[in-house]
Write a protein that holds these residues in place. Structure first.
Motif, PDB file in Angstrom:
ATOM      1  N   ASP A 174       0.832  -1.212   0.000  1.00  0.00           N
ATOM      2  CA  ASP A 174       0.000   0.000   0.000  1.00  0.00           C
ATOM      3  C   ASP A 174       0.863   1.257   0.000  1.00  0.00           C
ATOM      4  OD1 ASP A 174      -2.356  -1.416  -0.064  1.00  0.00           O
ATOM      5  OD2 ASP A 174      -2.749  -1.259   2.089  1.00  0.00           O
ATOM      6  N   LYS A 175       1.907   1.238   0.794  1.00  0.00           N
ATOM      7  CA  LYS A 175       2.820   2.387   0.868  1.00  0.00           C
ATOM      8  C   LYS A 175       3.488   2.619  -0.496  1.00  0.00           C
ATOM      9  CE  LYS A 175       7.090   3.795   3.084  1.00  0.00           C
ATOM     10  NZ  LYS A 175       8.236   3.335   3.839  1.00  0.00           N
ATOM     11  N   MET A 176       3.957   1.540  -1.128  1.00  0.00           N
ATOM     12  CA  MET A 176       4.599   1.657  -2.433  1.00  0.00           C
ATOM     13  C   MET A 176       3.616   2.128  -3.510  1.00  0.00           C
ATOM     14  SD  MET A 176       7.820   1.165  -2.518  1.00  0.00           S
ATOM     15  CE  MET A 176       8.069   0.882  -4.251  1.00  0.00           C
ATOM     16  N   GLU A 193      -0.957  -5.870 -17.313  1.00  0.00           N
ATOM     17  CA  GLU A 193      -1.732  -5.271 -16.231  1.00  0.00           C
ATOM     18  C   GLU A 193      -1.754  -6.247 -15.064  1.00  0.00           C
ATOM     19  OE1 GLU A 193      -5.564  -4.033 -17.565  1.00  0.00           O
ATOM     20  OE2 GLU A 193      -4.755  -2.762 -19.141  1.00  0.00           O
ATOM     21  N   ILE A 194      -1.392  -5.739 -13.889  1.00  0.00           N
ATOM     22  CA  ILE A 194      -1.310  -6.602 -12.712  1.00  0.00           C
ATOM     23  C   ILE A 194      -2.298  -6.111 -11.670  1.00  0.00           C
ATOM     24  CG2 ILE A 194       0.181  -7.488 -10.893  1.00  0.00           C
ATOM     25  CD1 ILE A 194       2.539  -7.008 -12.794  1.00  0.00           C
ATOM     26  N   ASP A 195      -3.175  -6.999 -11.281  1.00  0.00           N
ATOM     27  CA  ASP A 195      -4.178  -6.704 -10.267  1.00  0.00           C
ATOM     28  C   ASP A 195      -3.490  -6.474  -8.921  1.00  0.00           C
ATOM     29  OD1 ASP A 195      -6.272  -7.468  -8.125  1.00  0.00           O
ATOM     30  OD2 ASP A 195      -7.443  -7.293  -9.977  1.00  0.00           O
ATOM     31  N   PHE A 196      -3.955  -5.474  -8.171  1.00  0.00           N
ATOM     32  CA  PHE A 196      -3.371  -5.186  -6.857  1.00  0.00           C
ATOM     33  C   PHE A 196      -3.375  -6.419  -5.958  1.00  0.00           C
ATOM     34  CE2 PHE A 196      -4.574  -0.358  -6.849  1.00  0.00           C
ATOM     35  CZ  PHE A 196      -3.642  -0.131  -7.838  1.00  0.00           C
ATOM     36  N   ASN A 197      -4.422  -7.243  -6.047  1.00  0.00           N
ATOM     37  CA  ASN A 197      -4.539  -8.416  -5.181  1.00  0.00           C
ATOM     38  C   ASN A 197      -3.536  -9.514  -5.519  1.00  0.00           C
ATOM     39  OD1 ASN A 197      -6.699  -7.301  -3.752  1.00  0.00           O
ATOM     40  ND2 ASN A 197      -8.158  -8.055  -5.254  1.00  0.00           N
ATOM     41  N   ASP A 198      -2.902  -9.432  -6.702  1.00  0.00           N
ATOM     42  CA  ASP A 198      -1.928 -10.446  -7.115  1.00  0.00           C
ATOM     43  C   ASP A 198      -0.494 -10.058  -6.770  1.00  0.00           C
ATOM     44  OD1 ASP A 198      -3.952 -12.032  -8.137  1.00  0.00           O
ATOM     45  OD2 ASP A 198      -3.775 -11.200 -10.159  1.00  0.00           O
ATOM     46  N   ILE A 199      -0.302  -8.880  -6.201  1.00  0.00           N
ATOM     47  CA  ILE A 199       1.043  -8.373  -5.910  1.00  0.00           C
ATOM     48  C   ILE A 199       1.513  -8.880  -4.544  1.00  0.00           C
ATOM     49  CG2 ILE A 199       2.423  -6.306  -5.502  1.00  0.00           C
ATOM     50  CD1 ILE A 199       0.508  -4.822  -7.420  1.00  0.00           C
ATOM     51  N   TYR A 200       2.769  -9.387  -4.530  1.00  0.00           N
ATOM     52  CA  TYR A 200       3.399  -9.820  -3.278  1.00  0.00           C
ATOM     53  C   TYR A 200       4.359  -8.773  -2.734  1.00  0.00           C
ATOM     54  CZ  TYR A 200       1.956 -14.464  -4.874  1.00  0.00           C
ATOM     55  OH  TYR A 200       1.242 -15.531  -5.317  1.00  0.00           O
ATOM     56  N   CYS A 201       5.068  -8.113  -3.659  1.00  0.00           N
ATOM     57  CA  CYS A 201       6.097  -7.179  -3.222  1.00  0.00           C
ATOM     58  C   CYS A 201       6.398  -6.197  -4.366  1.00  0.00           C
ATOM     59  CB  CYS A 201       7.363  -7.962  -2.857  1.00  0.00           C
ATOM     60  SG  CYS A 201       8.726  -6.924  -2.311  1.00  0.00           S
ATOM     61  N   ILE A 202       6.633  -4.938  -3.999  1.00  0.00           N
ATOM     62  CA  ILE A 202       7.069  -3.915  -4.967  1.00  0.00           C
ATOM     63  C   ILE A 202       8.308  -3.248  -4.381  1.00  0.00           C
ATOM     64  CG2 ILE A 202       6.496  -1.829  -6.232  1.00  0.00           C
ATOM     65  CD1 ILE A 202       3.541  -2.469  -5.784  1.00  0.00           C
ATOM     66  N   GLN A 203       9.336  -3.092  -5.230  1.00  0.00           N
ATOM     67  CA  GLN A 203      10.568  -2.417  -4.784  1.00  0.00           C
ATOM     68  C   GLN A 203      11.031  -1.475  -5.875  1.00  0.00           C
ATOM     69  OE1 GLN A 203      13.149  -5.788  -4.359  1.00  0.00           O
ATOM     70  NE2 GLN A 203      12.478  -6.230  -2.268  1.00  0.00           N
ATOM     71  N   TRP A 204      11.670  -0.384  -5.464  1.00  0.00           N
ATOM     72  CA  TRP A 204      12.281   0.494  -6.453  1.00  0.00           C
ATOM     73  C   TRP A 204      13.472  -0.240  -7.039  1.00  0.00           C
ATOM     74  CZ3 TRP A 204       9.172   4.139  -7.613  1.00  0.00           C
ATOM     75  CH2 TRP A 204       8.377   4.758  -6.633  1.00  0.00           C
ATOM     76  N   TYR A 205      13.671  -0.077  -8.342  1.00  0.00           N
ATOM     77  CA  TYR A 205      14.783  -0.734  -8.994  1.00  0.00           C
ATOM     78  C   TYR A 205      15.773   0.319  -9.458  1.00  0.00           C
ATOM     79  CZ  TYR A 205      17.291  -4.190 -11.725  1.00  0.00           C
ATOM     80  OH  TYR A 205      18.250  -5.022 -12.212  1.00  0.00           O
ATOM     81  N   ASN A 206      17.030   0.160  -9.073  1.00  0.00           N
ATOM     82  CA  ASN A 206      18.057   1.164  -9.443  1.00  0.00           C
ATOM     83  C   ASN A 206      18.965   0.642 -10.519  1.00  0.00           C
ATOM     84  OD1 ASN A 206      17.048   2.886  -7.509  1.00  0.00           O
ATOM     85  ND2 ASN A 206      18.332   2.022  -5.929  1.00  0.00           N
TER      86      ASN A 206
END
Length: 131
Positions: free
Chosen positions: A66-68, A118-131
């Motif tokens: 949610d924060k991401m 397109e990725i449903d919010f309910n299917d997401i496990y983790c989001i990270q910024w990629y550098n």
């Protein structure tokens, strides 16, 4: 016994003069089961090995996602590059990809990525910024 068979019940068996008698194993094989679709069972087993179940995520993970998502909404115009772990409904498998975010669609509750996925919010496990 039915009356219509009484006339023929005691008649001798007539062997064919043109065809030889089939062996017992050949006669039995006529009644064995067969596979109409050759290799189908093997493909089903392979597919069941390849698929995986959608995994459960913790409340902490939900809060981080949610924060991401809130940060992505603010930065979506710059098309940020992210690493995302998610469950792919089409392939029934857990995936991890690096891709640019095109849009955070709040109405449809989906992330739209640069590769048009397109990725449903309910299917997401983790989001990270990629550098």
């Amino acid at each position: 016994m039915d009356d219509k068979y009484l006339k023929i019940i005691d008649l001798p068996y007539k062997k064919s003069k043109t065809h030889k008698q089939m062996s017992i194993s050949d006669r039995a094989s006529q009644f064995m089961s067969f596979s109409a679709l050759e290799g189908y069972d093997k493909k089903i087993k392979e597919h069941s090995k390849l698929t995986s179940e959608k995994r459960e995520i913790s409340i902490d993970d939900i809060e981080n996602i949610d924060k991401m998502l809130k940060e992505l909404i603010d930065k979506q115009s710059s098309h940020p590059l992210i690493k995302i772990d998610f469950f792919d409904d089409k392939q029934q498998d857990n995936k991890s990809i690096v891709e640019r975010v095109v849009k955070v669609d709040l109405q449809a509750r989906r992330l739209v990525l640069a590769d048009e996925r397109e990725i449903d919010f309910n299917d997401i496990y983790c989001i990270q910024w990629y550098n």
